[in-house]
Design a protein around this motif. Structure first.
Motif, PDB file in Angstrom:
ATOM      1  N   UNK A 191       6.955-124.827 -64.212  1.00 30.66           N
ATOM      2  CA  UNK A 191       6.525-123.431 -64.100  1.00 30.66           C
ATOM      3  C   UNK A 191       6.118-123.087 -62.675  1.00 30.66           C
ATOM      4  N   UNK A 192       5.441-124.032 -61.986  1.00 27.27           N
ATOM      5  CA  UNK A 192       5.068-123.808 -60.582  1.00 27.27           C
ATOM      6  C   UNK A 192       6.286-123.985 -59.685  1.00 27.27           C
ATOM      7  N   UNK A 193       7.097-124.978 -60.033  1.00 28.29           N
ATOM      8  CA  UNK A 193       8.301-125.246 -59.238  1.00 28.29           C
ATOM      9  C   UNK A 193       9.215-124.032 -59.199  1.00 28.29           C
ATOM     10  N   UNK A 194       9.328-123.319 -60.336  1.00 27.77           N
ATOM     11  CA  UNK A 194      10.190-122.139 -60.385  1.00 27.77           C
ATOM     12  C   UNK A 194       9.720-121.059 -59.411  1.00 27.77           C
ATOM     13  N   UNK A 195       8.416-121.054 -59.134  1.00 27.31           N
ATOM     14  CA  UNK A 195       7.869-120.018 -58.267  1.00 27.31           C
ATOM     15  C   UNK A 195       8.047-120.323 -56.776  1.00 27.31           C
ATOM     16  N   UNK A 196       8.085-121.610 -56.409  1.00 27.68           N
ATOM     17  CA  UNK A 196       8.023-121.957 -54.985  1.00 27.68           C
ATOM     18  C   UNK A 196       9.235-122.715 -54.471  1.00 27.68           C
ATOM     19  N   UNK A 197      10.117-123.177 -55.343  1.00 26.91           N
ATOM     20  CA  UNK A 197      11.247-123.964 -54.860  1.00 26.91           C
ATOM     21  C   UNK A 197      12.278-123.069 -54.190  1.00 26.91           C
ATOM     22  N   UNK A 198      12.834-123.553 -53.079  1.00 28.14           N
ATOM     23  CA  UNK A 198      13.900-122.839 -52.371  1.00 28.14           C
ATOM     24  C   UNK A 198      15.231-123.108 -53.068  1.00 28.14           C
ATOM     25  N   UNK A 199      15.964-122.047 -53.358  1.00 26.93           N
ATOM     26  CA  UNK A 199      17.283-122.183 -53.978  1.00 26.93           C
ATOM     27  C   UNK A 199      18.331-121.899 -52.908  1.00 26.93           C
ATOM     28  N   UNK A 200      19.168-122.887 -52.668  1.00 29.14           N
ATOM     29  CA  UNK A 200      20.094-122.784 -51.549  1.00 29.14           C
ATOM     30  C   UNK A 200      21.448-122.194 -51.922  1.00 29.14           C
ATOM     31  N   UNK A 201      21.792-122.194 -53.195  1.00 31.16           N
ATOM     32  CA  UNK A 201      23.099-121.669 -53.597  1.00 31.16           C
ATOM     33  C   UNK A 201      23.059-120.144 -53.583  1.00 31.16           C
ATOM     34  N   UNK A 202      23.857-119.480 -52.760  1.00 29.06           N
ATOM     35  CA  UNK A 202      23.813-118.019 -52.690  1.00 29.06           C
ATOM     36  C   UNK A 202      24.159-117.347 -54.008  1.00 29.06           C
ATOM     37  N   UNK A 203      24.797-118.088 -54.915  1.00 28.08           N
ATOM     38  CA  UNK A 203      25.170-117.496 -56.182  1.00 28.08           C
ATOM     39  C   UNK A 203      24.022-117.499 -57.193  1.00 28.08           C
ATOM     40  N   UNK A 204      23.003-118.314 -56.958  1.00 30.14           N
ATOM     41  CA  UNK A 204      21.884-118.349 -57.882  1.00 30.14           C
ATOM     42  C   UNK A 204      21.035-117.095 -57.719  1.00 30.14           C
ATOM     43  N   UNK A 205      20.415-116.625 -58.824  1.00 28.61           N
ATOM     44  CA  UNK A 205      19.574-115.429 -58.728  1.00 28.61           C
ATOM     45  C   UNK A 205      18.312-115.707 -57.930  1.00 28.61           C
ATOM     46  N   UNK A 206      17.952-114.781 -57.063  1.00 34.32           N
ATOM     47  CA  UNK A 206      16.701-114.859 -56.333  1.00 34.32           C
ATOM     48  C   UNK A 206      16.420-113.489 -55.743  1.00 34.32           C
ATOM     49  N   UNK A 207      15.229-113.333 -55.225  1.00 34.50           N
ATOM     50  CA  UNK A 207      14.843-112.050 -54.654  1.00 34.50           C
ATOM     51  C   UNK A 207      15.759-111.688 -53.486  1.00 34.50           C
ATOM     52  N   UNK A 208      16.259-110.444 -53.470  1.00 34.56           N
ATOM     53  CA  UNK A 208      17.135-110.001 -52.393  1.00 34.56           C
ATOM     54  C   UNK A 208      16.308-109.375 -51.279  1.00 34.56           C
ATOM     55  N   UNK A 209      16.887-109.293 -50.103  1.00 32.73           N
ATOM     56  CA  UNK A 209      16.206-108.666 -48.981  1.00 32.73           C
ATOM     57  C   UNK A 209      17.117-107.600 -48.386  1.00 32.73           C
ATOM     58  N   UNK A 210      16.544-106.705 -47.627  1.00 36.04           N
ATOM     59  CA  UNK A 210      17.308-105.563 -47.120  1.00 36.04           C
ATOM     60  C   UNK A 210      18.349-105.959 -46.087  1.00 36.04           C
ATOM     61  N   UNK A 211      18.192-107.116 -45.456  1.00 40.05           N
ATOM     62  CA  UNK A 211      19.065-107.478 -44.331  1.00 40.05           C
ATOM     63  C   UNK A 211      20.065-108.562 -44.694  1.00 40.05           C
ATOM     64  N   UNK A 212      20.470-108.648 -45.949  1.00 36.89           N
ATOM     65  CA  UNK A 212      21.375-109.732 -46.348  1.00 36.89           C
ATOM     66  C   UNK A 212      22.702-109.666 -45.608  1.00 36.89           C
TER      67      UNK A 212
END
Length: 633
Positions: free
Chosen positions: A196-217
């Motif tokens: 549960x904590x790992x899901x919050x802080x782990x870096x996901x390197x695959x661009x295809x995986x869902x994660x928060x987007x940013x304005x400058x992608x």
């Protein structure tokens, strides 16, 4: 854990498999680093390479705490396989932790816990295999994924070997309170970082995986292959200048790397972020050699003009700078090797590594000089990597260079450069060959790994007065960042104390003083080499060459510099130095100027002072100037 001393505690952690490092100590609220207004009192590393030197080696640990018995203890998270939640109550950490406990359940926090000196907590987990956890540091501009006041200490960057670190009990806080275990690692096994904590802080390197987007992608969408490297570094530098937290910058740069054409390798993109984040927040990172822009890209100077360059990282203050190539040159027997060994000894005595390539003196002489300098032989065996007469040719030295880079030394020294080039099959008078060696060896070592200082000891030609260059091609000067010319002011040997001057002829760091005077020579069996002090280092004997000049003048009458050089068979520089010494003390007198200058014994009616008598005179003028600011001939 019951520890009698800080070293006992450090050894206990090492037995757990936790890599430790010595930190500075607060003393009456003031940090032992002695820097005014230190913003990290008692929390930053004492060693030059910091967390990168963390170890479980008991001998290394005993050496460190033998030097600094009261040093606070740091634990490096990545090699210790730890992920630590750092709860700061001053910035809302307790409220954020209570919220997490309510959301995730108490069982997620049933692990080893320490109470920090500020009243916060360190909640310690075992990092799961394969997890990519980087440091998360909250700031007024950025609230981390676990909430305000909760930082994460773990792996740092993907290519970092040690990542973040924590201060461990029983270290002392600036407040005067000690860190202490609430639940110690000896009474409870570490809990693996909950999913549960790992899901919050782990870096996901695959661009295809869902994660928060940013304005400058799409900031680098469509950037061609030849420009990706530099553009990614520029992006990372801008993020650092804006004080964007490391983990956010990493996500941004990885997004941008994926949008390049073709996509830029993820591990290399991370190196761009780590390189930019070596510099202080609020300043643009200055590109190192690895980030040199391709042809056609300009370098902006405005930020340097407004804010100045980053602080100088000294290896030996005030002479040797990290990541720079230093040319230390002078005439034979001017003290270059002794001075170089003194600088190396200073680095070794701090527990840092030095690589020394010796093409001139040999093991017996070097060992004898180190004994005279009082260097600890145990530290020499541990930290001085000595290569006598290696004859490393360019085409065969790749393996050796890789070994040196793996050591991450603070200094790499070559004595002498002339002999090193000859042993490598290089004609030192051919600029293109010298340039090739300087780029392939000196620049490569200085710009990679731990950015060590590279020290090149070299000679001047015996038949020239031009001391702005060492012997051979001027490519040596062109590729050097710092040049120190070593000149004897007073002669010395193993029984006589003399003096040398270091005269600066190149100053790429921009902070080097124009001249330094050092005391050098033998005294009661010891070898002295230290910055000159008028109070501690009076002149006690007449230099041997000065005595010989007096003999020539007594037997042959007045004469000029050329005759003295011929009869004494010494370098013109040495003659000038000793003439100045004799003039300053009234032994001789000078008539005429320039080519007409003649020197003779002082008139008999003037009783010359006894050698070494009276107060120490002021330092002599530059030897190439006389009363009319013209060179002696």
């Amino acid at each position: 854990m019951v520890a009698k001393s800080m070293v006992d505690a450090a050894l206990e952690y090492a037995r757990l498999g936790w890599a430790v490092l010595p930190l500075h100590t607060p003393r009456a609220g003031i940090c032992s680093c002695r820097r005014p207004n230190c913003e990290n009192t008692g929390k930053h590393p004492r060693t030059r390479n910091g967390v990168a030197e963390a170890t479980t080696d008991p001998d290394r640990i005993r050496t460190w705490w033998g030097m600094w018995p009261d040093a606070n203890i740091g634990i490096a998270c990545k090699p210790s396989n730890l992920t630590v939640l750092d709860i700061d109550p001053r910035h809302g950490g307790e409220e954020s932790l209570a919220d997490l406990r309510a959301r995730l359940g108490e069982e997620a926090f049933a692990t080893v816990t320490a109470i920090t000196g500020s009243g916060g907590q360190h909640i310690v987990y075992r990092t799961p295999p394969g997890a990519v956890i980087i440091n998360v540091v909250n700031s007024p501009r950025y609230i981390g994924p676990l909430g305000a006041g909760i930082d994460v200490r773990s792996g740092g960057g993907l290519t970092s070997q040690h990542g973040g670190y924590i201060v461990a009990p029983p270290s002392l806080h600036a407040s005067g309170r000690q860190y202490a275990w609430e639940v110690s690692p000896w009474e409870q096994e570490l809990l693996e970082l909950p999913q549960a904590i790992r899901d919050l802080i782990e870096v996901r390197l695959d661009p295809q995986e869902p994660r928060e987007r940013v304005d400058t992608v799409s900031i680098l969408q469509g950037v061609d292959e030849g420009e990706r490297d530099w553009q990614l570094f520029r992006l990372a530098a801008k993020l650092r200048q804006a004080d964007v937290p490391f983990d956010v910058a990493l996500r941004l740069v990885l997004e941008a790397a994926a949008n390049c054409r073709p996509p830029f390798p993820k591990d290399e993109a991370l190196r761009k972020v780590e390189s930019a984040y070596r510099y202080p927040a609020g300043r643009s990172a200055i590109a190192a050699a690895a980030e040199t822009p391709p042809a056609g890209f300009r370098t902006l100077l405005g930020d340097i003009m407004r804010h100045g360059s980053p602080p100088v990282d000294w290896v030996v203050e005030p002479l040797v700078v990290r990541g720079m190539i230093h040319l230390l040159y002078g005439e034979p027997e001017s003290g270059k090797t002794i001075l170089a060994l003194r600088l190396m000894s200073d680095v070794v005595s701090r527990g840092e590594d030095v690589v020394f390539v010796d093409e001139e003196s040999g093991p017996q002489k070097i060992a004898d000089l180190l004994v005279g300098l009082g260097t600890d032989p145990d530290l020499v065996d541990q930290h001085l990597h000595y290569f006598p007469f290696p004859s490393l040719a360019l085409e065969t030295m790749e393996e050796w260079l890789c070994q040196v880079e793996a050591l991450r030394p603070s200094m790499v020294a070559f004595d002498s450069l002339t002999d090193m080039l000859a042993a490598s099959g290089i004609d030192e008078n051919k600029g293109h060959e010298v340039n090739e060696w300087m780029v392939a060896v000196a620049q490569r070592l200085a710009r990679t790994g731990a950015n060590p200082a590279v020290l090149l000891v070299d000679h001047v030609a015996k038949d020239t007065e031009n001391v702005r260059y060492s012997v051979g091609s001027r490519a040596k000067k062109a590729k050097s960042d710092v040049m120190w010319y070593v000149r004897r002011v007073l002669e010395f040997d193993r029984q006589t104390i003399g003096r040398i001057e270091l005269i600066r002829h190149k100053n790429r760091p921009g902070v080097l003083e124009p001249k330094h005077t050092w005391t050098i020579g033998g005294c009661e069996g010891a070898l002295i080499c230290r910055p000159f002090s008028a109070a501690e280092d009076p002149v006690v004997t007449m230099p041997p060459t000065a005595e010989r000049i007096l003999e020539v003048l007594r037997e042959g009458g007045p004469c000029g510099v050329a005759r003295l050089v011929s009869e004494l068979e010494v370098h013109r520089d040495t003659v000038h130095t000793n003439l100045q010494w004799l003039l300053a003390r009234g032994y001789i007198q000078k008539t005429g100027n320039r080519k007409a200058a003649r020197f003779s014994l002082a008139e008999a009616s003037e009783e010359p002072p006894a050698p070494g008598a009276g107060a120490v005179p002021p330092p002599p003028r530059q030897w190439w100037m006389d009363d009319e600011d013209e060179p002696w001939e």
